[in-house]
Design a protein around this motif. Structure first.
Motif, PDB file in Angstrom:
ATOM      1  N   ARG A   1       0.829  -1.204   0.000  1.00 34.83           N
ATOM      2  CA  ARG A   1       0.000   0.000   0.000  1.00 34.83           C
ATOM      3  C   ARG A   1       0.866   1.258   0.000  1.00 34.83           C
ATOM      4  NH1 ARG A   1      -2.432  -4.874   0.099  1.00 34.83           N
ATOM      5  NH2 ARG A   1      -4.254  -5.055   1.478  1.00 34.83           N
ATOM      6  N   LYS A   2       1.885   1.263   0.828  1.00 31.53           N
ATOM      7  CA  LYS A   2       2.716   2.452   1.002  1.00 31.53           C
ATOM      8  C   LYS A   2       3.430   2.842  -0.293  1.00 31.53           C
ATOM      9  CE  LYS A   2       6.853   3.953   3.484  1.00 31.53           C
ATOM     10  NZ  LYS A   2       7.819   3.621   4.554  1.00 31.53           N
ATOM     11  N   LYS A   3       4.107   1.911  -0.927  1.00 32.60           N
ATOM     12  CA  LYS A   3       4.852   2.219  -2.151  1.00 32.60           C
ATOM     13  C   LYS A   3       3.910   2.609  -3.288  1.00 32.60           C
ATOM     14  CE  LYS A   3       8.852  -0.691  -1.097  1.00 32.60           C
ATOM     15  NZ  LYS A   3       9.609  -1.921  -1.475  1.00 32.60           N
TER      16      LYS A   3
ATOM     17  N   GLU B   1       4.042   0.564   6.687  1.00 33.38           N
ATOM     18  CA  GLU B   1       3.185  -0.188   5.772  1.00 33.38           C
ATOM     19  C   GLU B   1       1.981  -0.725   6.536  1.00 33.38           C
ATOM     20  OE1 GLU B   1       1.456  -1.091   3.164  1.00 33.38           O
ATOM     21  OE2 GLU B   1       3.292  -1.351   1.983  1.00 33.38           O
ATOM     22  N   SER B   2       0.913  -1.060   5.815  1.00 37.47           N
ATOM     23  CA  SER B   2      -0.277  -1.651   6.431  1.00 37.47           C
ATOM     24  C   SER B   2       0.064  -3.002   7.063  1.00 37.47           C
ATOM     25  CB  SER B   2      -1.361  -1.857   5.375  1.00 37.47           C
ATOM     26  OG  SER B   2      -2.321  -2.790   5.806  1.00 37.47           O
TER      27      SER B   2
ATOM     28  N   TYR C   1      -5.830   1.433   2.479  1.00 35.31           N
ATOM     29  CA  TYR C   1      -4.765   1.627   3.477  1.00 35.31           C
ATOM     30  C   TYR C   1      -5.337   2.179   4.784  1.00 35.31           C
ATOM     31  CZ  TYR C   1      -0.493   3.583   5.579  1.00 35.31           C
ATOM     32  OH  TYR C   1       0.538   3.901   6.441  1.00 35.31           O
TER      33      TYR C   1
ATOM     34  N   PHE D   1       5.472  11.034   3.410  1.00 32.31           N
ATOM     35  CA  PHE D   1       4.813   9.737   3.549  1.00 32.31           C
ATOM     36  C   PHE D   1       5.810   8.581   3.546  1.00 32.31           C
ATOM     37  CE2 PHE D   1       2.118   6.168   2.113  1.00 32.31           C
ATOM     38  CZ  PHE D   1       1.154   6.238   3.101  1.00 32.31           C
TER      39      PHE D   1
ATOM     40  N   LEU E   1       3.129   6.214  -2.787  1.00 33.13           N
ATOM     41  CA  LEU E   1       4.282   7.058  -3.115  1.00 33.13           C
ATOM     42  C   LEU E   1       4.461   7.220  -4.630  1.00 33.13           C
ATOM     43  CD1 LEU E   1       6.875   5.787  -0.477  1.00 33.13           C
ATOM     44  CD2 LEU E   1       5.886   8.084  -0.595  1.00 33.13           C
TER      45      LEU E   1
ATOM     46  N   MET F   1       6.054   6.775   6.812  1.00 31.55           N
ATOM     47  CA  MET F   1       4.910   6.075   7.402  1.00 31.55           C
ATOM     48  C   MET F   1       5.079   4.564   7.299  1.00 31.55           C
ATOM     49  SD  MET F   1       2.710   8.107   8.719  1.00 31.55           S
ATOM     50  CE  MET F   1       1.243   7.080   8.800  1.00 31.55           C
TER      51      MET F   1
END
Length: 435
Positions: free
Chosen positions: A54-56, A162-163, A102, A157, A59, A160
């Motif tokens: 989710r994080k990448k 990751e999920s 997310y 971000f 981004l 932050m």
């Protein structure tokens, strides 16, 4: 900011004094390009979110957003502007597929409504920013200033976590434990980690496919609910009104300057989205959604009636030129109490882990199709028949969608994601027993 960019920019581009002059029809296509591009990029987001996380995925959206602003800053033709809107639409497709997912996965059930509706609150704040900046600066300078925002995403971000759901899906329990500690603010997260492991195990027997959304009864019900709340949101004309806010106020009369009215309109929209974020975990989703549609139908009907009397009768409306501004302000107040933020929130709540990415993708595709159709409908009906007709149509749609919301949309307030899935399965069993 990209979404509402046409509101301050189109009047400049279609004016006779513009160095880059475009027609109304070209302007309408530039508007909806951002709604067409997410349709294929949603599938890219659904693919990436379970591969790189989710994080990448979030981004990555900064890159097309940044490129789009640069293209707008140096645009010398309508084609360049349309391509720029396509680029930002690519990021939109990924962002609105991944971000609701997310947030739903990192949020405690007690504040999931607050965090989920913050997507709309921040989205509308961006609309306010672009209307203010775009009304006082040139199109090129506005784009240059706005290009800072995606860069800001990259440098903030990246820190932050990751999920935890995704990390557990990848069997990275160490990082999942660390993420839970950061999100919960507690050192001992073993019980929560075990609960999530069990939930992911039950929901992720195998990677979901598109057909899984239509084969499983609980997923079918969730898809129907998402379609209903998306219809309730977009068939009220919110996208078209957002794109053409300044133009609408220019046609409304001289009660207030169009620029002032637009800024007030979007400012109130921003405030009410914040109010909804605070209220939604106390009142629930259904009451806010129902009251929102009732009020929106009334406000849109008043707006259409004013334009009909003004343009097609001999009645002097100079004593009533406050009506269109007040009606749209009333619309934005009540609409943003429920119909605006709730669809994105429920998009992250209603589906199991194995099909959540695909479901978010399908929801965003559906949104893009409906929003682009409604926006083009607004432009064609306004230019062909007058401003009154689209507002009457939007009011009728609010009434029709209200009926579907009352009958079919469930309440998800205060439930964990696992409890929501269990309630959807129980509804299926209850129907089977009744048969």
């Amino acid at each position: 900011m990209h979404y509402a960019w046409p509101s301050p920019s189109l009047p400049q581009l279609t004016s006779n004094s513009s160095s880059l002059q475009i027609t109304n029809d070209e302007g309408s296509w530039i508007v909806i390009m951002e709604l067409l591009a997410p349709i294929p990029s949603c599938f890219v987001g659904a693919f990436l979110v379970d591969i790189i996380g989710r994080k990448k995925s979030i981004l990555i959206t900064a890159i097309p957003y940044f490129i789009s602003w640069l293209m707008i800053a140096f645009a010398n033709s309508a084609v360049t502007l349309a391509v720029a809107r396509l680029f930002c639409g690519i990021s939109d497709g990924i962002a609105f597929t991944v971000i609701p997912l997310y947030i739903a996965e990192i949020a405690d059930p007690k504040i999931r409504g607050l965090l989920g509706t913050s997507i709309s609150a921040n989205w509308i704040f961006g609309m306010l920013l672009i209307n203010v900046i775009g009304s006082y600066l040139s199109i090129s300078m506005t784009a240059a200033v706005s290009s800072v925002i995606p860069l800001f995403l990259l440098v903030t971000f990246v820190w932050m976590p990751e999920s935890p759901y995704f990390l557990i899906m990848k069997c990275d329990f160490k990082r999942a434990r660390e993420a839970l500690r950061k999100f919960t603010g507690q050192d001992n997260v073993e019980e929560e980690l075990l609960r999530l492991q069990e939930a992911v195990k039950n929901q992720s027997g195998k990677r979901g496919r598109v057909l899984d959304l239509f084969r499983k009864k609980s997923n079918q019900r969730s898809l129907a609910v998402i379609a209903i709340v998306r219809n309730a949101q977009q068939l009220s004309g919110v996208a078209a009104i957002s794109f053409y806010t300044l133009s609408i106020f220019k046609e409304a009369g001289d009660f207030m300057s169009p620029l002032t009215a637009t800024i007030i309109y979007v400012s109130i929209q921003c405030v009410m989205a914040g109010v909804c974020s605070i209220a939604i975990d106390r009142t629930g989703r259904r009451p806010l959604l129902i009251s929102s549609l009732v009020g929106s139908a009334i406000a849109l009907f008043l707006e259409g009636t004013y334009f009909y009397i003004k343009d097609f009768t001999s009645i002097d409306t100079s004593s009533f030129n406050f009506v269109p501004v007040m009606a749209l302000i009333g619309y934005v107040i009540i609409f943003n109490l429920g119909a605006q933020p709730i669809p994105l929130l429920m998009q992250g709540e209603l589906f199991p882990t194995n099909v959540k990415a695909i479901a978010s993708c399908m929801s965003e595709v559906y949104f893009c199709i409906v929003a682009s159709t409604v926006s083009k409908f607004f432009q064609i009906m306004r230019d062909t028949f007058g401003m009154y007709l689209p507002f009457y149509a939007f009011s009728i749609c609010c009434v029709v969608n209200l009926i579907f919301v009352v009958i079919f949309v469930p309440e998800t307030k205060g439930k964990t994601l696992e409890e929501i899935q269990e309630s959807l399965r129980l509804k299926k069993k209850a129907r089977s027993v009744n048969k």
